[in-house]
Design a protein around this motif. Structure first.
Motif, PDB file in Angstrom:
ATOM      1  N   UNK A 233       0.814  -1.231   0.000  1.00 17.97           N
ATOM      2  CA  UNK A 233       0.000   0.000   0.000  1.00 17.97           C
ATOM      3  C   UNK A 233       0.839   1.268   0.000  1.00 17.97           C
ATOM      4  N   UNK A 234       2.087   1.143   0.394  1.00 16.82           N
ATOM      5  CA  UNK A 234       2.846   2.338   0.760  1.00 16.82           C
ATOM      6  C   UNK A 234       3.170   3.314  -0.374  1.00 16.82           C
ATOM      7  N   UNK A 305      -8.602   1.233  -5.025  1.00 16.83           N
ATOM      8  CA  UNK A 305      -8.697  -0.024  -5.768  1.00 16.83           C
ATOM      9  C   UNK A 305      -8.084   0.112  -7.167  1.00 16.83           C
ATOM     10  N   UNK A 306      -8.296   1.286  -7.778  1.00 17.17           N
ATOM     11  CA  UNK A 306      -7.697   1.509  -9.105  1.00 17.17           C
ATOM     12  C   UNK A 306      -6.175   1.410  -9.040  1.00 17.17           C
ATOM     13  N   UNK A 307      -5.610   2.023  -7.988  1.00 18.37           N
ATOM     14  CA  UNK A 307      -4.145   2.012  -7.861  1.00 18.37           C
ATOM     15  C   UNK A 307      -3.611   0.619  -7.526  1.00 18.37           C
ATOM     16  N   UNK A 312      -0.693  -4.167  -9.203  1.00 18.92           N
ATOM     17  CA  UNK A 312      -0.615  -5.613  -9.462  1.00 18.92           C
ATOM     18  C   UNK A 312      -0.207  -5.887 -10.900  1.00 18.92           C
ATOM     19  N   UNK A 313      -0.740  -5.065 -11.823  1.00 17.83           N
ATOM     20  CA  UNK A 313      -0.375  -5.247 -13.236  1.00 17.83           C
ATOM     21  C   UNK A 313       1.105  -4.930 -13.439  1.00 17.83           C
ATOM     22  N   UNK A 319       8.283  -8.033 -11.461  1.00 15.85           N
ATOM     23  CA  UNK A 319       8.106  -8.684 -10.151  1.00 15.85           C
ATOM     24  C   UNK A 319       9.260  -8.314  -9.214  1.00 15.85           C
ATOM     25  N   UNK A 320       9.124  -8.625  -7.925  1.00 11.70           N
ATOM     26  CA  UNK A 320      10.226  -8.350  -6.994  1.00 11.70           C
ATOM     27  C   UNK A 320      11.531  -8.922  -7.533  1.00 11.70           C
ATOM     28  N   UNK A 321      12.626  -8.223  -7.240  1.00 17.38           N
ATOM     29  CA  UNK A 321      13.925  -8.639  -7.784  1.00 17.38           C
ATOM     30  C   UNK A 321      14.347  -9.961  -7.130  1.00 17.38           C
TER      31      UNK A 321
END
Ligand SMILES: NC(=O)c1ccc[n+]([C@@H]2O[C@H](COP(=O)([O-])OP(=O)(O)OC[C@H]3O[C@@H](n4cnc5c(N)ncnc54)[C@H](O)[C@@H]3O)[C@@H](O)[C@H]2O)c1
Length: 329
Positions: A233-234, A305-307, A312-313, A319-321
């Motif tokens: 969320x941050x 929710x839009x953000x 997520x997209x 993705x995380x490194x």
């Protein structure tokens, strides 16, 4: 990085003293924004090496498609000088980024304030030294302020602006306006230990280490939880908007349980208890730590929710490194 003349003509020139991890990144930002930059390091040889590293860094960004060729040209034009006096003599802004040693900062800030134009603003990138203490090393300290960037400076938007007691309000306003103009997101904060960012970041870090030491999770699992649960969320919300959305009554109850299990450091703050007592439990009641109009209450959730969907997209693509998660050598 904001490129090309985004800084509304102030400062026309900036000196960067200390061309290490932070100084070089900030120099690249300033140059890309169209500011004339003069750089110095501890010796002429180190300064020459630093200019080479600056060019290499900008070239790498351009090759990766992160920086326009026109900005590389600006970085190529960065000047160097052999000492502090030769660097700061004709600039509007002096950015000090020498190592975190109070004696060295005293020497450098003293030299900067002796040689810089009277109206030049002098800032220190210190992460931890009290800004009030540093202001004592500057002649006419009304022009001195803390300006704490984060690594990597080119891409991290947040900058803490930390006035000393002596800092002129006009200087604070000018620095905030300047940082916004070059695409940063400044916040003016007080001169307490660790300011705001390092204080909060280290509180998180200490609990993360404790979770591992107590056998609750591996470092990899803690990183996954932080990144993918509340850390998700941050980019959009800070702790006050988040707690307001969750419900301050819920937070109070959870903190009471945490305190029972983990001790006094989880005592619910007085200000939280008072808000709950007054029925200000967050967005659901129209007010918590912050105030929300009816329209904002509704908009907040749909915008959230839009953000989250967009993030997520993005995470599908980026993705995380994947580094440090294997069994090691
Ligand atoms: N590295 C970070 O993530 C980070 C983040 C925020 C703030 N800071 C702060 O920024 C400052 C610089 O940190 P850094 O990580 O860039 O350090 P660094 O060691 O990478 O760079 C410091 C540079 O200053 C130079 N230097 C030493 N003595 C000098 C002198 N007398 N005159 C001119 N230059 C001199 C060094 O040669 C070096 O190139 C510190 O106050 C640090 O606390 C660092």
């Amino acid at each position: 990085m904001q490129e090309r003349d985004s800084h509304h003509n102030w400062p026309r020139g900036a000196a960067v003293i200390g061309a290490g991890t932070m100084g070089l990144g900030v120099a690249e930002c300033f140059a890309a924004a169209g500011i004339r930059v003069i750089l110095t390091d501890a010796t002429p040889e180190l300064t020459r090496g630093a200019k080479g590293r600056l060019l290499h860094r900008a070239r790498g960004h351009a090759d990766a498609g992160l920086l326009a060729e026109s900005a590389v040209v600006m970085v190529e034009a960065v000047e160097t000088a052999d000492d502090v006096a030769g660097t700061v003599g004709d600039v509007g802004l002096v950015f000090e980024a020498v190592p975190e040693d109070i004696g060295l900062k005293q020497e450098i800030l003293g030299a900067c304030s002796a040689a810089a134009p009277r109206d030049a603003v002098i800032v220190s990138n210190t992460s931890s030294l009290p800004i009030n203490d540093l202001s004592e090393f500057v002649g006419r300290p009304g022009r001195f302020c803390g300006m704490h960037w984060f690594n990597p400076p080119e891409w991290t938007p947040g900058v803490e602006v930390i006035p000393a007691a002596a800092t002129a309000p006009e200087v604070v306003g000018r620095l905030v306006e300047f940082l916004r103009a070059i695409g940063k997101r400044p916040a003016v904060v007080g001169d307490g230990p660790g300011f705001v960012a390092n204080r909060i970041q280290n509180a998180l870090f200490l609990e993360a280490v404790r979770c591992v030491e107590e056998g609750l999770a591996s470092p990899q699992e803690v990183d996954e939880v932080v990144r993918s649960c509340f850390g998700f969320r941050l980019p959009f919300f800070g702790p006050f908007q988040i707690s307001d959305m969750a419900g301050l009554d819920v937070y109070e109850n959870v903190l009471d349980v945490l305190k029972e299990g983990l001790g006094e450091r989880f005592e619910a703050p007085e200000s939280l208890r008072k808000l709950v007592e007054e029925g200000r439990t967050g967005t659901k009641s129209g007010a918590g730590f912050l105030q929300y109009t009816e329209e904002e209450q509704e908009r907040l959730l749909i915008e959230r929710d839009r953000r989250y969907a967009a993030l997520n997209a993005l995470l599908e693509d980026l993705p995380p490194v994947d580094a440090g998660f294997g069994d090691g050598p």
